[in-house]
Design a protein around this motif. Structure first.
Motif, mmCIF file in Angstrom:
data_model
loop_
_atom_site.group_PDB
_atom_site.id
_atom_site.type_symbol
_atom_site.label_atom_id
_atom_site.label_comp_id
_atom_site.label_asym_id
_atom_site.label_seq_id
_atom_site.Cartn_x
_atom_site.Cartn_y
_atom_site.Cartn_z
ATOM 1 N N GLY A 10 0.827 -1.202 0.000
ATOM 2 C CA GLY A 10 0.000 0.000 0.000
ATOM 3 C C GLY A 10 0.860 1.250 0.000
ATOM 4 O O GLY A 10 1.958 1.258 0.564
ATOM 5 N N THR A 35 -4.198 -5.910 -0.273
ATOM 6 C CA THR A 35 -3.534 -4.976 -1.186
ATOM 7 C C THR A 35 -2.314 -5.617 -1.824
ATOM 8 O O THR A 35 -2.073 -5.475 -3.034
ATOM 9 C CB THR A 35 -3.119 -3.700 -0.433
ATOM 10 O OG1 THR A 35 -4.274 -3.087 0.146
ATOM 11 C CG2 THR A 35 -2.459 -2.703 -1.379
ATOM 12 N N GLU A 73 -9.731 1.417 2.976
ATOM 13 C CA GLU A 73 -8.912 1.900 1.877
ATOM 14 C C GLU A 73 -8.786 3.418 1.900
ATOM 15 O O GLU A 73 -7.846 3.986 1.355
ATOM 16 C CB GLU A 73 -9.513 1.444 0.544
ATOM 17 C CG GLU A 73 -9.520 -0.071 0.388
ATOM 18 C CD GLU A 73 -10.134 -0.490 -0.927
ATOM 19 O OE1 GLU A 73 -10.565 0.407 -1.682
ATOM 20 O OE2 GLU A 73 -10.189 -1.694 -1.200
#
Length: 682
Positions: A194, A255, A323
């Motif tokens: 991420g 992710t 997110e």
């Protein structure tokens, strides 16, 4: 539809006019050549929409004059960089350290700088980067610190021209200095877990979304893999090293997996390694979660799973919300955990593990599903071969894997030939004499559980598997019965595992073992009472020979499964084994137990009197699936336990049958008492 004839051709072309596209295309090609980036990569480069702005030419001239006055032309910077690196090699690092400081990210107290200063800093970094690109041959191991500073700089959130220059620098660096390949690839893969939103909010640069930041990472990585094909071999172990630890967050795992899937789109040679890596880490999370649940009190473990199952939709919403969380979300989570008790912390960690496993499996089902749109396609065949490889090398050798194997369970039932292929693989692994006994026993458990629980497994497959296992049982029995002293799990473990597999299959699929043209109504309790059922040829004889042999499998097999088989077999007039069960109560397994399977007697004076240590575990890999979100993938593939018509478990049980737990589900073979095995909620 617009035809060529409908286009207005009345306006003549102006003589001597220059085509508008020619200048644009030539400029693009020239930039691609300068940066050594091909047109495909440029086409994939995320485009940032720019607002129409009218620039004051006077302001622009003033800025350029300022840079010239400061000696910031590319040529002068090149000379400065070369001299600084050479001086650093001689021990004078003052200018070298100054250049290194240019790439150090701004501190928080520098965020209030004026926009013009930030823009100047961005331009300065770009000029030095271009200069360093020409002297990558000088960046040997003595310049490791400078290279690390460049790799650690905030590059993703800058303007596109900087990102392209950065990609060119990395390409030149790894092409010239092979020692930096692993370091560069490691930096890029490090962003797979991420990217921070703050990386796209740099002073003096337009804001860049998280999706575009991630796209730029893949843009550079794709360029490097195309530039150096051997980079894939270096990349594979890096992907394993950078994979999130088991205790990392659900968002980080999902992710990372999403980025791995995106990676294999432009590096298909890594597909096998990537899917194997994901499966390996998933199995570890799966097993650890089950161990943690087993260690907890049953009530607490049940409450955890029940809380997760209450609202799977809310869980999916939380995943989406995560997110968009700020960069401080992890710190806030740590602070909130400090106020919890030790037991509450443990329960929270296990709940997070269950949710994480659920989310990963749901994502994997989504990833694999397109490959099986046409089960007869080459893509489906290749992917199923990959899954079978994961099963044989990763899932099968792992004791107590609880959910990962349902990937095989689901996709094997996409077509009859895939069912045959998976069942055949289990048969081969179970019967292969050169394999360790523990793997052969596990293969038998997988085979029995798949045949018993697979809703799309046809009756003919059930009969074939039953006959194959029975034939192998006869072979093992004939080889060992003459020298057998009595039931011994260590010495004849494979024989007992296969016998238990047959008992389990019989309990679930006895209807498919009836060789009769007459169809019976399962809903009518009287349908089976007093009926002489005709069974498939050979199955009764095979089971009888095994059960009444000197190896005495009913003493070794799991008591709940033996008890359930005894009730069903008696009720259907298939076999009456209660006298044998009564006799087995007087047998002490410790007197026959061998040490290390070599026939030596166990020291009964120093051992445990618990007979369960000498009996098979009731482990069947496709026991009820309880993960709430990913459960939807296998619901139509799964055979739930169905009660036996006319059989009342509480009243018809013979006094001589094995003792059963009062809390078992009515009519079903008892399974491990774990929170995820509650089939009543299905």
């Amino acid at each position: 539809m617009v035809s060529l004839a409908s286009i207005d051709r009345s306006t003549p072309a102006t003589a001597g006019s220059k085509p508008l596209l020619r200048t644009t295309m030539s400029g693009t090609i020239r930039k691609a050549q300068d940066a050594e980036l091909d047109e495909d990569l440029l086409a994939e480069m995320p485009k940032t929409k720019r607002a129409r702005v009218t620039f004051n030419p006077n302001v622009e001239e003033k800025v350029l004059e300022e840079y010239v006055a400061k000696g910031r032309t590319v040529e002068s910077v090149r000379t400065e960089v070369k001299r600084a690196i050479e001086a650093h090699g001689r021990g004078d690092s003052e200018k070298y350290d100054a250049i290194k400081g240019i790439f150090v990210p701004l501190r928080e107290d520098d965020e209030d700088n004026e926009e013009q200063d930030a823009t100047a800093s961005n331009e300065e970094m770009k000029i030095y980067l271009l200069a360093l690109t020409n002297y990558v041959s000088l960046l040997n191991k003595n310049c490791n610190g400078l290279v690390r500073a460049i790799l650690a700089c905030e590059w993703m959130g800058r303007e596109e021209s900087f990102v392209k220059a950065y990609a060119q620098f990395l390409g030149n660096l790894v092409s010239t200095q092979g020692a930096y390949v692993g370091m560069v690839l490691g930096m890029l893969v490090g962003h797979f877990t991420g990217v921070r939103l703050s990386s796209g909010r740099l002073p003096g640069c337009p804001d860049v979304s998280r999706d575009k930041l991630t796209g730029r990472v893949h843009y550079v990585l794709k360029y490097l893999i195309r530039l150096i094909p051997s980079a894939s071999a270096t990349l594979s172990p890096i992907l394993s090293t950078k994979f999130p630890f088991a205790d990392e967050s659900q968002r980080m795992h999902v992710t990372y997996i999403n980025n791995l899937v995106r990676l294999i789109e432009y590096a298909p040679e890594l597909k096998s390694d990537v899917f194997a890596l994901i499966t390996d880490r998933l199995v570890k999370i799966d097993v650890q979660m089950q161990v943690d649940l087993d260690d907890m009190d049953d009530e607490v473990a049940g409450a955890i799973v029940q809380a997760i199952a209450i609202s799977p939709a809310e869980q999916e919403d939380e995943e989406k919300d995560e997110e968009d969380d700020s960069d401080d979300s992890d710190a806030e989570s740590v602070n909130s955990d400090d106020s919890l008790s030790e037991q509450a912390k443990q329960a929270k960690e296990i709940q997070e593990s269950v949710e994480k496993l659920d989310a990963i499996l749901d994502r994997l089902f989504t990833i694999y599903d397109p490959y099986f749109t046409d089960p007869n396609s080459i893509e489906a065949a290749n992917m199923f071969e990959t899954l079978l490889g994961h099963f044989a090398n990763i899932i099968l050798p792992t004791y107590r894997s609880r959910h990962t194997q349902f990937l095989l369970f689901h996709y094997a039932q996409k077509a009859e030939h895939l069912i045959d292929q998976f069942a055949g693989t289990c048969v081969q692994l179970a019967f292969q004499s050169g394999r360790p006994a523990v793997l052969r026993q596990a293969s038998a458990a997988y085979l029995a559980s798949f045949v018993a629980r697979g809703a799309h497994v046809q009756p003919q497959v059930v009969r074939t598997v039953f006959e194959l296992i029975g034939s192998n049982l006869d072979h093992i029995r004939i080889e060992n019965e003459l020298t057998c002293r009595g039931p011994d799990l260590k010495k004849y473990g494979t024989f007992y595992a296969m016998t238990q597999a047959l008992l389990y299959i019989f309990c679930f699929r006895w209807r498919d073992l009836i060789d009769s043209s007459e169809e019976f109504d399962d809903e009518d309790p009287q349908a089976f009472i007093g009926q002489e059922l005709v069974w498939t040829e050979g199955i009764k004889e095979t089971l009888s020979r095994a059960i009444y042999s000197k190896l005495n499998p009913l003493k070794i097999c799991s008591p709940p499964i033996v008890s359930e088989f005894a009730k069903i077999a008696h009720h259907l007039r298939f076999m009456y084994v209660y006298p044998l069960l009564e006799t087995n109560k007087r047998i002490r397994l410790s007197q026959f137990a061998s040490a290390n399977g070599q026939g030596a007697l166990r020291d009964t004076g120093n051992g445990s009197n618990d007979e369960s240590w000498h009996q098979l575990d009731a482990y069947f890999p496709f026991d009820p699936y309880q993960l709430p979100v990913s459960k939807k993938w296998i619901e139509d593939d799964y055979v739930q336990w169905k009660g036996i018509p006319g059989l009342n478990q509480d009243e018809d049980e013979d006094d001589s049958s094995a003792e059963e737990d009062d809390d078992e589900d009515e009519g079903e073979p008892a399974e491990d008492d774990t929170a995820t095995d509650d089939e009543g909620e299905d």
